[in-house]
Design an enzyme around this catalytic site. Structure first.
Site, mmCIF file in Angstrom:
data_model
loop_
_atom_site.group_PDB
_atom_site.id
_atom_site.type_symbol
_atom_site.label_atom_id
_atom_site.label_comp_id
_atom_site.label_asym_id
_atom_site.label_seq_id
_atom_site.Cartn_x
_atom_site.Cartn_y
_atom_site.Cartn_z
ATOM 1 N N SER A 1 20.644 39.720 40.551
ATOM 2 C CA SER A 1 21.593 38.713 40.784
ATOM 3 C C SER A 1 21.259 37.472 41.498
ATOM 4 O O SER A 1 22.048 36.737 41.423
ATOM 5 C CB SER A 1 22.642 39.306 41.729
ATOM 6 O OG SER A 1 23.565 40.387 40.924
ATOM 7 N N LYS B 1 27.707 32.553 48.871
ATOM 8 C CA LYS B 1 28.259 33.283 47.740
ATOM 9 C C LYS B 1 29.421 34.112 48.513
ATOM 10 O O LYS B 1 29.400 34.189 49.797
ATOM 11 C CB LYS B 1 26.956 34.251 47.418
ATOM 12 C CG LYS B 1 27.792 35.349 46.349
ATOM 13 C CD LYS B 1 26.656 36.100 45.999
ATOM 14 C CE LYS B 1 26.927 37.037 45.020
ATOM 15 N NZ LYS B 1 25.855 37.960 44.452
ATOM 16 N N SER C 1 25.139 38.420 39.698
ATOM 17 C CA SER C 1 26.340 38.123 40.269
ATOM 18 C C SER C 1 26.573 36.821 40.874
ATOM 19 O O SER C 1 27.704 36.351 41.450
ATOM 20 C CB SER C 1 27.036 39.170 41.057
ATOM 21 O OG SER C 1 26.168 39.379 42.284
#
Length: 455
Positions: A175, A82, A151
């Site tokens: 997330s 990420k 996210s």
């Protein structure tokens, strides 16, 4: 084996084949890159990808094996990271144009652990802006008109679409668990302090955790074992200790049949009818292995408490960026920072105290069950890509710092509905064993292949 067959291998299977010499790391990485080339234009999971560099890493790992040197558990396995997690060889831009091209001189602690385990860091995945609610470009692999969640949208979608077997995300509210549910993959939100966050963008240190996505439970355990452990740069990690053998727990049969608690929180009315029906049927299927509990209304304050802590800490960590960012910062982030700055010191400390008290009271429920079953999200991934979905079913467990998994066990019209399995504090390893039992109990013949839909 065809390239498609290779790309479809689990991380566990591929690592074993690479270790035995049946396939090379380069072959496996090339197969994953071919899959990325085929589906990335539609899914848009990556923000940074360098195929040549990925192949170079794989070749070095193949040379390492041919020299007879010891192999790590992830030797030759591509892992996507990420874009709020530092990598020395790729930019880390936090999902914001304000940090385009940002480079660091070192890896985040968990990335260093992945490399030590033999992983190929294949690229950086899309995150929402500063890992908050403003969405990125990623599409849901099951239906590209739907959100992949956030996210950690790119990480979940990259795994779900078969581009990589493993990816890493972070969670401050929902997330990891929410995008895992929307994309129909396994996701793990570890106990706070299990995985070091050194080199990860700090949003709310009281709440932030990092964890893996995978297509199978054994792969999830494999990744979790690689990234767990102490790091001096993260004061929340526990002193040096032997990391549990997560793979053994995930493969182990339960010595006695576990007991689950199907918990309806004060947010139960936010669940869609198909979700409510699916969980009631799941509880029925478990029979004597499941008790039903409605949490009292005193837990209804959890969402406000979480918001107070998160907004105050994010205002502290991101406030200067927002002030200087001008039009380069979304309105939703500006509002959060403004709300956080309005929180008084007394309100913040009271919220922290209430969070600890709530976490302690939740521990009592584990005297009656091995793990908690609850929705991972209100329902299937919502239509539209301008939002990331509601994290309402993750908030309480994140606030309490409890380990949780998202298991792709339910569906509605061929779209996945995640089952969230929540464990006792620091009981991450046994939670995997509970998950294995639950998956076996729920399984009814071969799982139908999901079809990806788009206009």
């Amino acid at each position: 084996m065809t390239e498609s067959d290779l790309a479809a291998l689990t991380a566990t299977d591929a690592a074993a084949r690479i270790a035995s010499g049946a396939i090379s790391a380069e072959q496996y990485v090339r197969a994953c890159l071919a899959r990325i080339e085929a589906v990335e234009p539609e899914i848009r999971a990556f923000v940074h990808l360098d195929p040549g560099y990925a192949i170079e890493q794989a070749r070095r790992l193949d040379d390492h094996r041919l020299q007879g040197k010891p192999l790590g558990p992830l030797h030759g396995i591509p892992v996507a990271i990420k874009d709020i997690i530092d990598t020395e060889d790729y930019p880390t831009e936090f999902g914001s144009p304000l940090f385009a091209g940002r480079r660091t001189r070192s890896d985040a602690a968990l990335v260093a652990k992945l490399r030590a385990a033999g992983a190929v860091i294949i690229g950086k995945t899309v995150t929402t802006e500063f890992a908050y609610f403003h969405p990125g470009k990623t599409r849901n692999p099951h239906d590209t008109d739907r959100t992949p969640g956030g996210s950690s949208s790119g990480s979940a979608a990259a795994v779900a679409s078969g581009m990589v077997p493993l990816a890493i995300g972070t969670q401050t509210n929902g997330s990891i668990i929410r995008p895992a549910a929307f994309c129909g993959v396994f996701g793990a939100k570890p106990s706070r302090g299990l995985v070091p966050r050194t080199g990860v963008l700090p949003l709310s240190p009281t709440l932030d955790v990092a964890g893996p996505f995978a297509r199978t439970l054994p792969d999830l355990a494999l990744a979790l074992e690689a990234i767990a452990g102490y790091d001096a740069g993260d004061p929340d990690t526990r002193p040096p200790f032997a990391v549990p053998n997560f793979r053994a727990f995930a493969a182990e049969d339960f010595p006695i049949e576990p007991r689950f608690a199907f918990i309806r929180t004060p947010a139960w009315d936010k669940a869609e009818p198909a979700t409510q029906q699916g969980f009631e049927q799941l509880a029925d299927k478990l029979g004597e292995n499941c008790i039903r509990i409605d949490l009292p209304e005193l837990y209804a304050d959890a969402w406000d408490i979480h918001r107070t802590i998160m907004s105050a800490e994010m205002a502290h960590n991101l406030g200067t960026i927002v002030d200087r960012g001008g039009d380069g910062v979304s309105e939703v982030l500006r509002k959060l920072v403004a709300d956080g700055r309005a929180v008084t010191a007394v309100q913040y400390q009271r919220a922290r105290d209430e969070a600890r008290e709530m976490a302690q009271s939740l521990e009592g429920y584990f005297e009656h069950c091995n793990a908690i079953i609850t929705p991972a999200a209100p329902g299937v991934a919502p239509m539209g890509i301008d939002a990331t979905g509601n994290p309402v079913f993750c908030t309480l467990w994140t606030l309490a710092g409890l380990p949780s998994l998202s298991l792709p066990l339910l569906s509605d019209e061929d779209l996945p509905i995640g089952v969230q399995l929540v464990g006792a504090p620091n009981d991450d390893a046994r939670l995997l064993r509970h998950a294995k039992w639950l998956i076996g109990k729920v399984a009814q013949g071969p799982k139908k292949e999901k079809r990806r839909r788009s206009k």
